[in-house]
Design a protein around this motif. Sequence first.
Motif, PDB file in Angstrom:
ATOM      1  N   ILE A  50       0.976  -0.925   0.072  1.00  0.00           N
ATOM      2  CA  ILE A  50       0.448   0.064   0.091  1.00  0.00           C
ATOM      3  C   ILE A  50       0.792   1.361   0.378  1.00  0.00           C
ATOM      4  O   ILE A  50       1.339   0.978   1.261  1.00  0.00           O
ATOM      5  CB  ILE A  50      -0.754  -0.342   0.908  1.00  0.00           C
ATOM      6  CG1 ILE A  50      -1.031  -1.270   1.527  1.00  0.00           C
ATOM      7  CG2 ILE A  50      -1.908   1.377   1.676  1.00  0.00           C
ATOM      8  CD1 ILE A  50      -2.893  -1.572   2.139  1.00  0.00           C
ATOM      9  N   GLY A  51       0.044   2.117  -0.726  1.00  0.00           N
ATOM     10  CA  GLY A  51       1.531   3.102  -0.905  1.00  0.00           C
ATOM     11  C   GLY A  51       1.340   4.235   0.287  1.00  0.00           C
ATOM     12  O   GLY A  51       0.229   4.527   0.846  1.00  0.00           O
ATOM     13  N   LEU A  52       2.460   4.844   1.527  1.00  0.00           N
ATOM     14  CA  LEU A  52       1.555   5.548   2.804  1.00  0.00           C
ATOM     15  C   LEU A  52       3.015   6.156   1.885  1.00  0.00           C
ATOM     16  O   LEU A  52       4.477   6.604   1.887  1.00  0.00           O
ATOM     17  CB  LEU A  52       3.233   4.359   3.923  1.00  0.00           C
ATOM     18  CG  LEU A  52       2.124   3.669   3.651  1.00  0.00           C
ATOM     19  CD1 LEU A  52       3.349   2.347   5.135  1.00  0.00           C
ATOM     20  CD2 LEU A  52       0.651   3.458   4.480  1.00  0.00           C
ATOM     21  N   PHE A  53       2.470   7.432   2.128  1.00  0.00           N
ATOM     22  CA  PHE A  53       3.190   9.310   2.476  1.00  0.00           C
ATOM     23  C   PHE A  53       3.164  10.192   3.700  1.00  0.00           C
ATOM     24  O   PHE A  53       1.716   9.614   4.846  1.00  0.00           O
ATOM     25  CB  PHE A  53       2.547   9.765   1.177  1.00  0.00           C
ATOM     26  CG  PHE A  53       1.031   9.852   0.755  1.00  0.00           C
ATOM     27  CD1 PHE A  53       0.656  11.139   1.654  1.00  0.00           C
ATOM     28  CD2 PHE A  53       0.053   9.103   0.538  1.00  0.00           C
ATOM     29  CE1 PHE A  53      -0.366  11.184   1.509  1.00  0.00           C
ATOM     30  CE2 PHE A  53      -1.246   9.328   0.938  1.00  0.00           C
ATOM     31  CZ  PHE A  53      -1.671   9.940   1.180  1.00  0.00           C
ATOM     32  N   VAL A  58       6.350  14.882   1.849  1.00  0.00           N
ATOM     33  CA  VAL A  58       8.238  15.160   2.124  1.00  0.00           C
ATOM     34  C   VAL A  58       7.576  13.761   2.577  1.00  0.00           C
ATOM     35  O   VAL A  58      10.066  13.483   2.681  1.00  0.00           O
ATOM     36  CB  VAL A  58       7.905  15.755   3.634  1.00  0.00           C
ATOM     37  CG1 VAL A  58       7.668  16.938   3.629  1.00  0.00           C
ATOM     38  CG2 VAL A  58       7.274  15.106   4.632  1.00  0.00           C
ATOM     39  N   ASN A  59       7.324  12.214   2.366  1.00  0.00           N
ATOM     40  CA  ASN A  59       7.859  11.359   2.761  1.00  0.00           C
ATOM     41  C   ASN A  59       7.084  10.191   2.022  1.00  0.00           C
ATOM     42  O   ASN A  59       5.969  10.760   2.274  1.00  0.00           O
ATOM     43  CB  ASN A  59       8.148  10.889   3.854  1.00  0.00           C
ATOM     44  CG  ASN A  59       9.242   9.346   4.241  1.00  0.00           C
ATOM     45  OD1 ASN A  59       9.563   8.845   3.214  1.00  0.00           O
ATOM     46  ND2 ASN A  59       8.509   9.213   5.369  1.00  0.00           N
ATOM     47  N   ALA A  60       7.323   9.424   1.059  1.00  0.00           N
ATOM     48  CA  ALA A  60       6.462   8.655   0.613  1.00  0.00           C
ATOM     49  C   ALA A  60       7.488   7.020   0.235  1.00  0.00           C
ATOM     50  O   ALA A  60       8.504   7.257   0.105  1.00  0.00           O
ATOM     51  CB  ALA A  60       6.645   8.803  -0.742  1.00  0.00           C
ATOM     52  N   ASN A  61       6.611   6.462   0.561  1.00  0.00           N
ATOM     53  CA  ASN A  61       7.802   4.930   0.672  1.00  0.00           C
ATOM     54  C   ASN A  61       7.060   3.749  -1.170  1.00  0.00           C
ATOM     55  O   ASN A  61       6.650   4.557  -2.148  1.00  0.00           O
ATOM     56  CB  ASN A  61       6.822   3.672   1.039  1.00  0.00           C
ATOM     57  CG  ASN A  61       5.556   3.243   0.780  1.00  0.00           C
ATOM     58  OD1 ASN A  61       5.203   4.022   0.128  1.00  0.00           O
ATOM     59  ND2 ASN A  61       4.802   1.734   1.096  1.00  0.00           N
ATOM     60  N   LEU A  78       6.534   7.387 -10.248  1.00  0.00           N
ATOM     61  CA  LEU A  78       7.308   8.695  -9.711  1.00  0.00           C
ATOM     62  C   LEU A  78       8.783   8.308  -9.652  1.00  0.00           C
ATOM     63  O   LEU A  78       8.425   7.032  -9.425  1.00  0.00           O
ATOM     64  CB  LEU A  78       6.824   9.255  -8.613  1.00  0.00           C
ATOM     65  CG  LEU A  78       5.550   9.877  -8.296  1.00  0.00           C
ATOM     66  CD1 LEU A  78       4.846  10.582  -6.558  1.00  0.00           C
ATOM     67  CD2 LEU A  78       5.826  11.659  -9.123  1.00  0.00           C
ATOM     68  N   SER A  79       9.865   9.103 -10.001  1.00  0.00           N
ATOM     69  CA  SER A  79      11.039   8.448  -9.511  1.00  0.00           C
ATOM     70  C   SER A  79      11.321   8.332  -8.605  1.00  0.00           C
ATOM     71  O   SER A  79      10.592   8.795  -7.319  1.00  0.00           O
ATOM     72  CB  SER A  79      12.268   9.207 -10.659  1.00  0.00           C
ATOM     73  OG  SER A  79      12.311  10.765  -9.448  1.00  0.00           O
ATOM     74  N   ALA A  80      12.461   7.543  -8.165  1.00  0.00           N
ATOM     75  CA  ALA A  80      12.867   6.498  -6.947  1.00  0.00           C
ATOM     76  C   ALA A  80      13.393   7.689  -5.960  1.00  0.00           C
ATOM     77  O   ALA A  80      13.120   7.792  -4.990  1.00  0.00           O
ATOM     78  CB  ALA A  80      13.663   5.406  -6.786  1.00  0.00           C
ATOM     79  N   GLU A  94      11.984  13.613  -3.400  1.00  0.00           N
ATOM     80  CA  GLU A  94      11.526  14.463  -2.485  1.00  0.00           C
ATOM     81  C   GLU A  94      10.765  15.295  -2.763  1.00  0.00           C
ATOM     82  O   GLU A  94      10.631  15.868  -3.642  1.00  0.00           O
ATOM     83  CB  GLU A  94      12.752  13.893  -1.403  1.00  0.00           C
ATOM     84  CG  GLU A  94      13.530  12.330  -2.011  1.00  0.00           C
ATOM     85  CD  GLU A  94      13.101  11.947  -1.076  1.00  0.00           C
ATOM     86  OE1 GLU A  94      12.266  11.830  -0.213  1.00  0.00           O
ATOM     87  OE2 GLU A  94      12.949  10.576  -0.810  1.00  0.00           O
ATOM     88  N   ALA A  95      10.152  15.306  -1.706  1.00  0.00           N
ATOM     89  CA  ALA A  95       9.528  16.903  -1.363  1.00  0.00           C
ATOM     90  C   ALA A  95       8.671  17.265  -2.945  1.00  0.00           C
ATOM     91  O   ALA A  95       9.193  18.491  -2.835  1.00  0.00           O
ATOM     92  CB  ALA A  95      10.670  18.136  -0.754  1.00  0.00           C
ATOM     93  N   LEU A  96       7.891  16.469  -3.402  1.00  0.00           N
ATOM     94  CA  LEU A  96       7.199  17.095  -4.320  1.00  0.00           C
ATOM     95  C   LEU A  96       5.331  17.289  -3.931  1.00  0.00           C
ATOM     96  O   LEU A  96       5.215  17.196  -2.878  1.00  0.00           O
ATOM     97  CB  LEU A  96       7.280  15.576  -4.965  1.00  0.00           C
ATOM     98  CG  LEU A  96       5.927  15.493  -6.457  1.00  0.00           C
ATOM     99  CD1 LEU A  96       6.942  16.076  -7.121  1.00  0.00           C
ATOM    100  CD2 LEU A  96       6.040  13.902  -6.449  1.00  0.00           C
ATOM    101  N   PRO A  97       5.574  18.414  -4.545  1.00  0.00           N
ATOM    102  CA  PRO A  97       4.323  19.176  -4.132  1.00  0.00           C
ATOM    103  C   PRO A  97       2.645  18.138  -4.520  1.00  0.00           C
ATOM    104  O   PRO A  97       2.950  18.018  -5.367  1.00  0.00           O
ATOM    105  CB  PRO A  97       4.360  21.001  -5.335  1.00  0.00           C
ATOM    106  CG  PRO A  97       5.732  21.142  -5.586  1.00  0.00           C
ATOM    107  CD  PRO A  97       6.599  19.261  -4.950  1.00  0.00           C
ATOM    108  N   LEU A  98       2.088  18.443  -3.396  1.00  0.00           N
ATOM    109  CA  LEU A  98       1.029  17.839  -3.737  1.00  0.00           C
ATOM    110  C   LEU A  98       0.126  17.810  -4.835  1.00  0.00           C
ATOM    111  O   LEU A  98      -0.319  16.802  -5.795  1.00  0.00           O
ATOM    112  CB  LEU A  98      -0.285  17.808  -2.333  1.00  0.00           C
ATOM    113  CG  LEU A  98      -1.238  17.040  -2.275  1.00  0.00           C
ATOM    114  CD1 LEU A  98      -1.051  15.494  -1.972  1.00  0.00           C
ATOM    115  CD2 LEU A  98      -2.116  17.125  -1.021  1.00  0.00           C
TER     116      LEU A  98
END
Length: 987
Positions: A413-416, A425-428, A437-439, A442-446
């Motif tokens: 499950i995607g966690l963020f 600011v954080n995502a698995n 998204l690329s691995a 980081e710090a991606l605007p919603l």
Amino acid sequence: MRDAVENFLNTAAARILPAAVLVIAGLAFFWHLRQPVQDRGIPLALTVWEQTSSIARDLPFIAERLSEQPSRASVETRLSTHPFWLATKAKAPPEGGNWAVEFPSRHAMDLQCWDRHDGRLLGQVDRDSDNGGALKATRGGFALNVAAGTEVVDLICRSTFRGPAKLTAQVWGAAALNAAEDQFQRIGSMIEVGLGVLAMSMALIATINRSRLYWAFVGWLFVSMRMALLSDGSDFLLFGMPLPAALLTPMRQWTVCTYFVLTVTVFGLLFRQEMIDIGARWLLRLQQVSCVLMLLLCATLSFEQVLPVLWIGSALLFAITLPQIYRTLRRPHSRPALWYASSIVVALVATLNEVVAAAIGQQALMRGLNSVTAAIATALLASAAVAEHMRTDRRQREQAQRTMKAAYDDSPIGLFTVRDGETIVNANPAFKTMLGLSASSEALPLACVFGDEVVGEFLMLNAMAAPAALDLQARPLNGGANGRDEGGERWFAIKASTIDGRIFEGSLQDITERVRATSRLEFLVNHDPLTECLNLRGLSRKFERAQQPPKTLAYFDLDRFKLINDLYGHGAGDAVLKQVCERIRSQLGAADLLARVGGDEFVVAFPHASIAEASQRCQNICALIASAPFQIDTQRFALSISGGLVATDGFGDAELKEIVSAADTLCRMAKKRPSERLVVMDGGDAFFKHHKNELELIGCLERGETPEGLFLMMQPELSLNAPLDSLNFEVLLRMRKPSGELVPAQIIIEAAEAHAKTAIIDHWVVSTTIAWLEAHASQLRKTQFVGVNLSGSSLNDEAFVEDLFRLFEYHRDAVSRLCIEITETVALTDMVHMQRFIDRARDLGVKVALDDFGAGYSSFGYLKGLSVDALKLDGSLVRDAASNPASMAILAALGGLVRSLGMKSIGEYAENLPVLKALVAAGVDYAQGYAISRPVMPERILEADSAADFITDPEIAAFVRKLQARDPHTIPLFSERADAALTGMLH
């Protein structure tokens, strides 16, 4: 900054503060161990007398009582609260100077001393005040100061005690006593400082960690301090403030009780999981019960009563708990248990040290180990147990955090995490994979991932700055990992929560398949899965959303469609239904809606068509359905369809289901008119009145209630053999509304049959008829049978049939006159079942007749399998028998057949004299119709002597009288020409 402060406080609570506290408490402990053993005064011999009565005594009397007592070094009060008198003689110590006689009992509440020789009061003192004289409070007890130069004092003293007191007396030099007093004060201060600092630091730790265990331990440390002070005899102060004498004993009582409760509580919280693991959950429950009982006893008993209970209870509970502690110590990773067990061992050793030392007259066996050092050591070791528990908890939390981190990274499950409602600011990895998204993102605007609706929800909760949660479905801006693939758009479920509106923890789950399945399920809920046209629910929802009913609505029902399913199977039937829907759709406009509402029933809603336009389209539908057979493989099926059409403007604000019900009523009317396939509501009051009556009946029957206003009428049945000798009749159902309006029986029966509620009506008819027959049995002597119709659906209702036979069993005399009339087509549906019914009925004396014989698919052969008492010939065979030789021939054949089978025959629709004569000529036994009488009220039946009494036509009456007195061959039934023709047909 905020996170840094939180981290510092957590580190301080977990590591710095416990270490500092243990160091401070350890220094206090070792300081106390290095203190020299306190000097002891010179012990004195005592004579003691307990005054058990309240009668005042003079000093000579007391002196005499004391002289009778043995001299001892000490005396136990055994928790007595009576006054104690003691006498002792003390000599000045060798060093000279001022000296004192000390009475070192911390349980003494007051003391008065007199000179034994002259009776002079030397002084008096209590715990609240010093009343002057030589007596002063010192250390835990009292002391009598003696001036230098006085060699001997002979004393008589009086004292009262609260608690387990021990009376002793010692001689001290003034300097030695002052030094002992100073050391006593220092020890008390160190106890308060050591345990007080420990308690306050633990309170800080408990505040930071929000732990019940730590708060319980704070309370335990504070009470331990009071217990140590009590043991040391320095508990007369509370943080430097003197305690009033009135509070001292209650304070001691609640101190020992609370110490017991908190000790048990800390143990339970500290070793709860260990006790559960070794199967000792019962011990935790036992400890909880003991704590409650101890608090109740402490609130109701005195100090002296509580102490024995506490001693015994503590010993028993300790004996029960010790084996479980041993079992815990044997388990790996039980360091808290080891520290806790060590604290118990130290307390036991210290207590044993003092007890044995006192028994052999020594001050101490082991230097520095006493109740005070034991209290500090116990607190230290218990603190170490709690610290170890904290360390274990911390390690478990760290392990849990590592596990959670691994689970976070590996979760499908995607966690963020979103900060301030707008930045991820954080995502698995699963989150990034789902959204393509690329691995390294980081710090991606919603707003770069989801649309304005999702961003707006997060920003709204951020502005609230309060605990909240959101749960929504959304499509990503880029279409997800697979974009707009062959499966269509991707859908995701977003769940997020926040404590302060600043940090959001969320999850992302791909629900594309679920959304598609839900859409399909919603389609199936609102559509017929076979034909994919709307169902009734879907049709209702269409117009609920439009908030306006259709202008006109039609209800269609295929005729004889059941035969296709029965003869060729449901597969063929389903294929025909699909073709039927195609033909109906071909005649509809773009806005018209088709719904399948039953097996072979359809509803067409015309949102904008007038009644004339809709009528034309419905006529086209009926014509197209019947115009050509339906081809399924090599089979061809010819069908017709019946319909009812209503205009909705006459229904006001009625729900769609009520309009559909009205159209259904018209459709059922059409089915009874073979020449008219469509019945259109003309808007007149007659239909609305008919439909309203039907709806009222349906509502009443659906509730399982018998409609109000039902009543019975009766139509006589004339015997054609002896018309004046019998009074037989058929029971007919009627209904009168409160307004006086009569509701036709046809409406009642149709409403009951349409909703499978005929059992309610039939039960009322049968039970009412039986009750009427019983009430008027004496007036019905010429009545051989009373016809009562039962519907087919009632006879197929097993519950109704069983109720019917219970009714027959209970009213055997009345039911012997009943003749149950069963429609021929119903009897042929299941002849085996019907024969069982007939046999049971006839066993109870009930007669059975086949009604409407000849109206269906009659075959003489089946009469052999049904042992009925009578056949009731359908009116279609009777009404034209006088004018149609063919009908007469059939009637005559039936009359002879019925007689040969030993049955009776009844001819319906006997409307005139020629029909009566035809029935007589055919050998029919009974006649029923308007030629004899229309249906009459039951009162008219009771006034008559025979069925012939109801005939009003003179010619018919004369013919009936001839029948009564006739020779059958002397009564001319037809004209000579007709009679000759009939004779020719019969022969």
